[in-house]
Design a protein around this motif. Structure first.
Motif, short mmCIF file in Angstrom:
data_model
loop_
_atom_site.label_atom_id
_atom_site.label_comp_id
_atom_site.label_asym_id
_atom_site.label_seq_id
_atom_site.Cartn_x
_atom_site.Cartn_y
_atom_site.Cartn_z
N TYR A 39 -3.09 -0.22 -3.73
CA TYR A 39 -2.74 -1.50 -3.11
C TYR A 39 -2.38 -2.44 -4.24
N LYS A 40 -1.09 -2.73 -4.38
CA LYS A 40 -0.62 -3.41 -5.58
C LYS A 40 0.10 -4.72 -5.26
N LEU A 41 -0.15 -5.70 -6.11
CA LEU A 41 0.51 -7.00 -5.99
C LEU A 41 1.98 -6.89 -6.38
N HIS B 93 16.68 -1.91 -8.51
CA HIS B 93 16.69 -1.18 -9.78
C HIS B 93 16.96 -2.13 -10.94
N ASN B 94 17.91 -3.02 -10.76
CA ASN B 94 18.24 -3.97 -11.82
C ASN B 94 17.09 -4.95 -12.07
N LEU B 95 16.38 -5.32 -10.99
CA LEU B 95 15.23 -6.21 -11.16
C LEU B 95 14.14 -5.54 -11.99
N VAL B 96 13.90 -4.27 -11.74
CA VAL B 96 12.90 -3.54 -12.51
C VAL B 96 13.27 -3.53 -13.99
N ILE B 97 14.53 -3.23 -14.28
CA ILE B 97 15.00 -3.20 -15.68
C ILE B 97 14.86 -4.58 -16.32
N GLU B 98 15.22 -5.62 -15.57
CA GLU B 98 15.15 -6.99 -16.09
C GLU B 98 13.71 -7.38 -16.44
N ILE B 99 12.78 -7.05 -15.56
CA ILE B 99 11.37 -7.40 -15.81
C ILE B 99 10.83 -6.60 -16.98
N ARG B 100 11.19 -5.33 -17.06
CA ARG B 100 10.73 -4.51 -18.20
C ARG B 100 11.24 -5.09 -19.52
N LYS B 101 12.50 -5.47 -19.53
CA LYS B 101 13.06 -6.04 -20.76
C LYS B 101 12.38 -7.36 -21.10
N LEU C 53 0.85 -1.19 0.00
CA LEU C 53 0.00 0.00 0.00
C LEU C 53 0.89 1.24 0.00
N PHE C 54 0.64 2.15 -0.95
CA PHE C 54 1.44 3.37 -1.06
C PHE C 54 0.62 4.43 -1.79
N PHE C 55 1.14 5.65 -1.86
CA PHE C 55 0.51 6.70 -2.67
C PHE C 55 1.55 7.26 -3.62
N ARG C 56 1.07 7.89 -4.69
CA ARG C 56 1.98 8.27 -5.77
C ARG C 56 2.50 9.69 -5.70
N ASP C 57 1.75 10.59 -5.03
CA ASP C 57 2.17 12.00 -4.95
C ASP C 57 1.88 12.54 -3.56
N ASN C 58 2.80 13.36 -3.05
CA ASN C 58 2.57 14.01 -1.77
C ASN C 58 1.37 14.95 -1.87
N PRO C 59 0.51 14.97 -0.86
CA PRO C 59 -0.74 15.73 -0.97
C PRO C 59 -0.56 17.24 -0.82
N PHE C 60 -1.52 17.99 -1.34
CA PHE C 60 -1.62 19.44 -1.18
C PHE C 60 -0.44 20.20 -1.78
N ILE D 86 3.24 -3.09 -15.48
CA ILE D 86 3.96 -2.25 -16.44
C ILE D 86 2.93 -1.49 -17.24
N SER D 87 2.90 -0.19 -17.06
CA SER D 87 1.86 0.63 -17.65
C SER D 87 2.43 1.58 -18.69
N GLU D 88 1.56 1.97 -19.65
CA GLU D 88 1.96 3.01 -20.60
C GLU D 88 2.18 4.34 -19.88
N ASP D 89 1.51 4.49 -18.75
CA ASP D 89 1.73 5.66 -17.90
C ASP D 89 2.77 5.28 -16.85
N PRO D 90 4.00 5.81 -16.96
CA PRO D 90 5.06 5.43 -16.01
C PRO D 90 4.67 5.64 -14.55
N GLN D 91 3.80 6.63 -14.30
CA GLN D 91 3.37 6.89 -12.93
C GLN D 91 2.65 5.69 -12.32
N LYS D 92 2.01 4.88 -13.20
CA LYS D 92 1.21 3.77 -12.70
C LYS D 92 1.96 2.45 -12.69
N SER D 93 3.20 2.45 -13.12
CA SER D 93 4.01 1.25 -13.01
C SER D 93 4.34 1.01 -11.54
#
Length: 553
Positions: free
Chosen positions: A401-403, A533-541, A50-57, A414-421
């Motif tokens: 809340y993401k798996l 960081h390397n895991l993210v790159i590996e999965i994207r590839k 569970l997390f949020f994407r942008d600091n509020p206000f 992996i989303s076309e919108d990088p914010q939602k990856s």
């Protein structure tokens, strides 16, 4: 303050069961759970974050709250026969009847929750909670946990911003119940605005449940309900010193009113008799808690009536509290009222008038709070309602809340919108502090990695930047998340509102001022470890290479 009493905990747990039953969720949680069950995957070990994407206000931080209620929710999670029968009526007819027996036996005995401590300063993209357990169960928890964390954290963060805008001296009163989004929104707002830095609430039920100091005296309706001194009853008041004969309080006040008008050069003929009657009646009812609203007609007349009644109370040994201003230019009015108080203190040798408080309430926003501090004013307490509890600048924190892992294998959206990856894998979160004790970076790493060590340099990759690594050397390292629930039991002490409030203040005090600025704060760095960081790159590839797998075969 000590931890909540068993009686208070019992009340709150019953409240959670009533407010957040297992059916308080989205229907698709049940359709997914059924599909998992039908495929034999419902017991697979899974991890969500569970997390949020942008600091509020538009600010530089948020506060994490709602954990207390999440833990009580998990502890009481189960479906009743009535719940299951309702689900049987709304799920598609093709649903296997055995699935409903499965639901009837579900609980959170297999769930583990690791979390940032409640009341901690947190930042965008940092996973605040990790929920691990059987796939079907942890999927079913999603909406309820988000509901418990989203608004609580948002309104607590809003309250903290109001506190920063007001400064440490001024007391803050939350009075937004009537403007809140329903009864539960009002109760949640009272609780978490207190945790975020407000001193008082007008919400009596919040005081009962959470031990928050309550405050309030009268509204304009009380003042305008009176038209004549004949409506004042009783008309006498007994002195504090215990003299048996009651004093004619109306006559006493009239005498003081003439003296106050002479002092200030005011005409007694312009006094509103109804307002004076209201003040007298209330003062007789609560001689030790006299704090009327004085702008029902005009502040200039209201303050005369107040001073007359207050001086009469002082003569009988009572201590009036102060006044409330609810319209117009609060700063100017407060200065004028304070001037009158000082004149009365000096002329009548009454030191009680030196300690009278002035409360300001008039659609206060964060911006008007900032502007109030820039002007000359004599306001001691500010009451805030609509802009506080409705969070008008931003209506939602946007927690998700993401798996991130199934069967021990990382999962990534992996989303076309990088914010939602999302960031895959089970993780640990560390807060790095500089030599002055200020946090400067939150490091998110894989759970299997060794923790960073104080005094040793490390390489990491800040989120939302290019792929260039950053080298940092922390003076201190704090592991942010700790186990709070496992095997059906709460394993972290449940804190009272007062204890969480203290945690908020200590957490905010460690934050560098540049990150606490209300306008244009410096961005706080959140970074991934090199392995993550390397895991993210590996999965994207891998995703890119396998994007046409079905067509190719």
């Amino acid at each position: 303050m000590a931890a909540p009493s068993s009686n208070t905990c019992g009340l709150m747990e019953r409240s959670i069961r009533e407010r957040v039953p297992p059916l308080l969720t989205d229907l698709y949680q049940f359709t997914m759970a059924y599909a998992y069950w039908r495929a034999g995957r419902h017991q697979e070990p899974a991890v969500f974050e569970l997390f949020f994407r942008d600091n509020p206000f538009g600010g530089g931080f948020s506060l994490f709250t709602g954990l207390h209620d999440c833990l009580l929710f998990l502890r009481s999670f189960h479906f009743t026969d009535e719940d299951v029968e309702f689900l049987r009526s709304v799920l598609p007819p093709a649903t296997d009847p055995a699935f409903f027996q499965f639901l009837r036996g579900l609980d959170c005995s297999g769930v583990t929750l690791r979390s940032v401590p409640e009341g901690t300063v947190v930042f965008a993209r940092v996973p605040m909670m990790e929920v691990a357990g059987p796939l079907a169960v942890v999927q079913l928890l999603e909406t309820s946990l988000l509901c418990l964390v989203n608004y609580a954290s948002l309104v607590c963060s809003n309250a903290a911003r109001f506190r920063l805008a007001a400064g440490p001296r001024r007391k803050l009163l939350e009075m937004g119940l009537r403007r809140a989004q329903g009864p539960d929104g009002g109760l949640t707002a009272s609780r978490y605005t207190h945790i975020g830095g407000f001193d008082l609430t007008s919400n009596v039920q919040a005081g009962f449940l959470f031990g928050i100091p309550v405050a309030g005296t009268m509204a304009h309706s009380y003042v305008t309900s009176f038209t004549s001194l004949e409506e004042v009853w009783p008309q006498t008041l007994v002195a504090v010193n215990g003299e048996p004969d009651p004093v004619d309080f109306i006559s006493l006040t009239k005498g003081w009113l003439r003296r106050v008008c002479e002092l200030l050069g005011a005409e007694t003929g312009k006094i509103r008799e109804g307002e004076l009657a209201a003040f007298l009646s209330y003062a007789i009812a609560y001689p030790q808690n006299f704090l009327p609203v004085i702008d029902s007609y005009s502040v200039s007349c209201g303050v005369l009536n107040f001073c007359a009644v207050a001086l009469a109370l002082c003569e009988l040994g009572y201590r009036p509290v102060g006044v409330r201003l609810d319209s117009g230019d609060l700063c100017r009015q407060s200065v004028d009222v304070r001037h009158v108080f000082r004149l009365c203190s000096e002329h009548f040798s009454n030191s009680t008038f030196d300690s009278l408080i002035i409360v300001g309430t008039n659609n206060i926003s964060e911006q008007s709070m900032v502007e109030l501090n820039k002007k000359e004013n004599e306001i001691d307490v500010v009451g805030v309602g609509t802009h506080l509890v409705t969070c008008t600048k931003q209506p939602s924190l946007g927690c998700v809340y993401k798996l991130v892992e199934v069967r021990g294998r990382p999962r990534m959206k992996i989303s076309e919108d990088p914010q939602k990856s999302t960031v895959p894998g089970r993780k640990a979160v560390y807060r790095l502090l500089d030599a002055e004790g200020h946090p400067f970076l939150d490091l998110v790493s894989l759970a299997v990695e060794s923790p960073p060590e104080a005094g040793l340099p490390l390489s990491c990759y800040p989120l939302r930047c290019d792929n260039a690594p950053l080298s940092v050397t922390p003076a201190q390292v704090v592991c942010l998340r700790q186990e709070a629930f496992t095997k059906g039991q709460v394993t972290h002490p449940l804190c009272s509102a007062a204890e969480t409030r203290a945690k908020v203040q200590s957490s905010l005090q460690t934050l560098h001022p540049r990150h606490k600025r209300l306008q244009e704060p410096d961005s706080y760095t959140v970074a991934l470890s090199e392995k993550l960081h390397n895991l993210v790159i590996e999965i994207r590839k891998g995703s890119s290479n396998n994007s046409h797998f079905l067509l190719a075969n």
